[in-house]
Design a protein around this motif. Structure first.
Motif, mmCIF file in Angstrom:
data_model
loop_
_atom_site.group_PDB
_atom_site.id
_atom_site.type_symbol
_atom_site.label_atom_id
_atom_site.label_comp_id
_atom_site.label_asym_id
_atom_site.label_seq_id
_atom_site.Cartn_x
_atom_site.Cartn_y
_atom_site.Cartn_z
ATOM 1 N N PHE A 139 1.028 -1.207 0.029
ATOM 2 C CA PHE A 139 0.006 0.032 0.009
ATOM 3 C C PHE A 139 0.895 1.193 -0.097
ATOM 4 O O PHE A 139 0.447 2.276 0.231
ATOM 5 N N GLY A 140 2.254 1.012 -0.013
ATOM 6 C CA GLY A 140 3.271 2.249 -0.212
ATOM 7 C C GLY A 140 3.550 2.718 1.060
ATOM 8 O O GLY A 140 4.267 3.983 1.075
ATOM 9 N N MET A 141 3.215 2.148 1.958
ATOM 10 C CA MET A 141 3.662 2.670 3.464
ATOM 11 C C MET A 141 4.712 1.724 4.063
ATOM 12 O O MET A 141 4.601 1.902 5.219
ATOM 13 N N GLY A 142 5.495 1.039 3.490
ATOM 14 C CA GLY A 142 6.283 -0.078 4.006
ATOM 15 C C GLY A 142 7.558 0.886 4.484
ATOM 16 O O GLY A 142 7.581 2.270 4.290
ATOM 17 N N GLY A 143 8.368 0.123 5.576
ATOM 18 C CA GLY A 143 9.720 0.923 5.767
ATOM 19 C C GLY A 143 9.401 1.990 6.982
ATOM 20 O O GLY A 143 10.282 2.722 7.325
ATOM 21 N N GLU A 144 8.265 1.905 7.902
ATOM 22 C CA GLU A 144 7.963 2.810 9.076
ATOM 23 C C GLU A 144 9.004 2.261 10.139
ATOM 24 O O GLU A 144 8.152 1.682 11.054
ATOM 25 N N ILE A 145 10.146 2.341 10.073
ATOM 26 C CA ILE A 145 10.817 1.511 11.094
ATOM 27 C C ILE A 145 10.740 2.227 12.631
ATOM 28 O O ILE A 145 10.889 1.308 13.395
ATOM 29 N N GLY A 146 10.291 3.444 12.782
ATOM 30 C CA GLY A 146 10.422 3.822 13.876
ATOM 31 C C GLY A 146 9.099 3.391 14.898
ATOM 32 O O GLY A 146 9.027 3.531 16.148
ATOM 33 N N HIS A 147 8.096 2.734 13.958
ATOM 34 C CA HIS A 147 6.762 2.569 14.753
ATOM 35 C C HIS A 147 6.290 1.055 14.855
ATOM 36 O O HIS A 147 5.235 0.775 14.841
#
Length: 317
Positions: free
Chosen positions: A153-161
């Motif tokens: 969905f284009g929102m991968g890589g939110e490492i901080g969460h």
């Protein structure tokens, strides 16, 4: 489609909009910097205006890449949610394309920075790279097989969460215990202020660099004190580095990259953060000596990596 010639990169933050004309080698040929409007409805127009300013005199500009701090949809068009900007479902690409008459690509700002470091910096010799940006928050981007990983969905890589501490400290995302609350510049500064409030004598060097109060201590003061050999400041870097290393180990267990690139404000401290982060990563990674450890390095492109990365992504829209 690859776009030859020049592109404009935009780095959009909560306080500033930086735009620059960038050539295929990653060199910034001209740049402008304007204040981000307080009114969310005016931000997209301010971006378009910055693009128009910076491209004056450069007839070869072919496209625009915008790195925005928020969740960007799969089509790299709409910013679904950007709390620091006050945006929900902002049709950023459409607005900027209409104003500039140029093709536009919108990308998450940390993804844009990771791409810039992959193409031009510390990740340039690797096909599989994870960049962890240790700034006020904790962000990052994932490169796998030479491609930017964005998820379904284009929102991968939110490492901080991802939640590193169940029921831990509250996070701005609405959850508790996110790794951002432990391995970030804000967490680094919070620990320094807590230490100063608890034992001001031991924190004398930090307090002297600020205004004399715990709340007057900022991240730059911790860095300055650590570079001078202050024991407390060095301990604070060890603690933050331990958390960053834990994040790297968790990511390595899932992604197994060739290299981790530490960027952001703390990344600029070099070995002060990289050394304890790498030691912690090696200790925390499951499998021990049976694993191949990724290299742990600090970013090399500089503070404008997000702008440069966004410009390069616009070449492959």
């Amino acid at each position: 489609m690859q776009t030859d010639g020049l592109t404009v990169g935009v780095d959009l933050g909560g306080t500033k909009i930086a735009a620059g004309v960038v050539d295929p080698k990653g060199e910034i040929l001209s740049r402008v910097r304007v204040v981000t409007p307080h009114d969310p409805s005016l931000i997209a127009r301010a971006i378009a205006s910055a693009v128009e300013q910076v491209r004056q005199g450069w007839d070869g500009v072919r496209a625009v890449g915008v790195g925005a701090a928020g969740y960007v949809d799969r089509q790299r068009s709409t910013v679904r949610f950007a709390p620091n900007l006050g945006w929900q479902d902002e049709p950023l690409r459409e607005i900027v394309e209409r104003a500039t008459k140029l093709p536009v690509v919108v990308e998450n700002d940390a993804n844009a920075a990771a791409w810039g470091e992959f193409v031009y910096g510390a990740g340039a010799d690797h096909e599989d790279m994870v960049m962890v940006t240790v700034g006020t928050g904790l962000g990052g981007g994932i490169i796998t097989g030479g491609q930017l990983f964005r998820g379904r969905f284009g929102m991968g890589g939110e490492i901080g969460h991802y939640r590193a501490v169940p029921d831990g400290l509250p996070c701005g995302c609405g959850q508790h215990g996110c790794i951002e609350q432990y391995a970030s510049g804000a967490a680094h500064t919070r620990r320094a202020r807590e230490a100063a409030a608890t034992d001001p004598g031991r924190a004398a060097a930090l307090l002297a660099l600020g205004d004399g109060s715990p709340d007057g201590i900022h991240g730059r003061h911790v860095t300055e004190a650590a570079m001078a050999g202050d024991p407390l400041a060095l301990e604070l870097f060890e603690e933050t580095g331990r958390w960053v290393g834990q994040a790297l180990a968790d990511l390595a267990s899932i992604l197994d990259p060739a290299v981790f690139v530490i960027g952001g404000g703390l990344g600029e401290t070099g070995e002060l953060i990289a050394r304890p982060a790498e030691a912690s990563y090696r200790k925390a990674l499951g499998g021990g000596d049976h694993r191949v450890y990724a290299d742990v390095v600090t970013a090399t492109v500089g503070q404008e990596v997000g702008l440069i990365g966004a410009a390069n992504l616009a070449r492959y829209r």
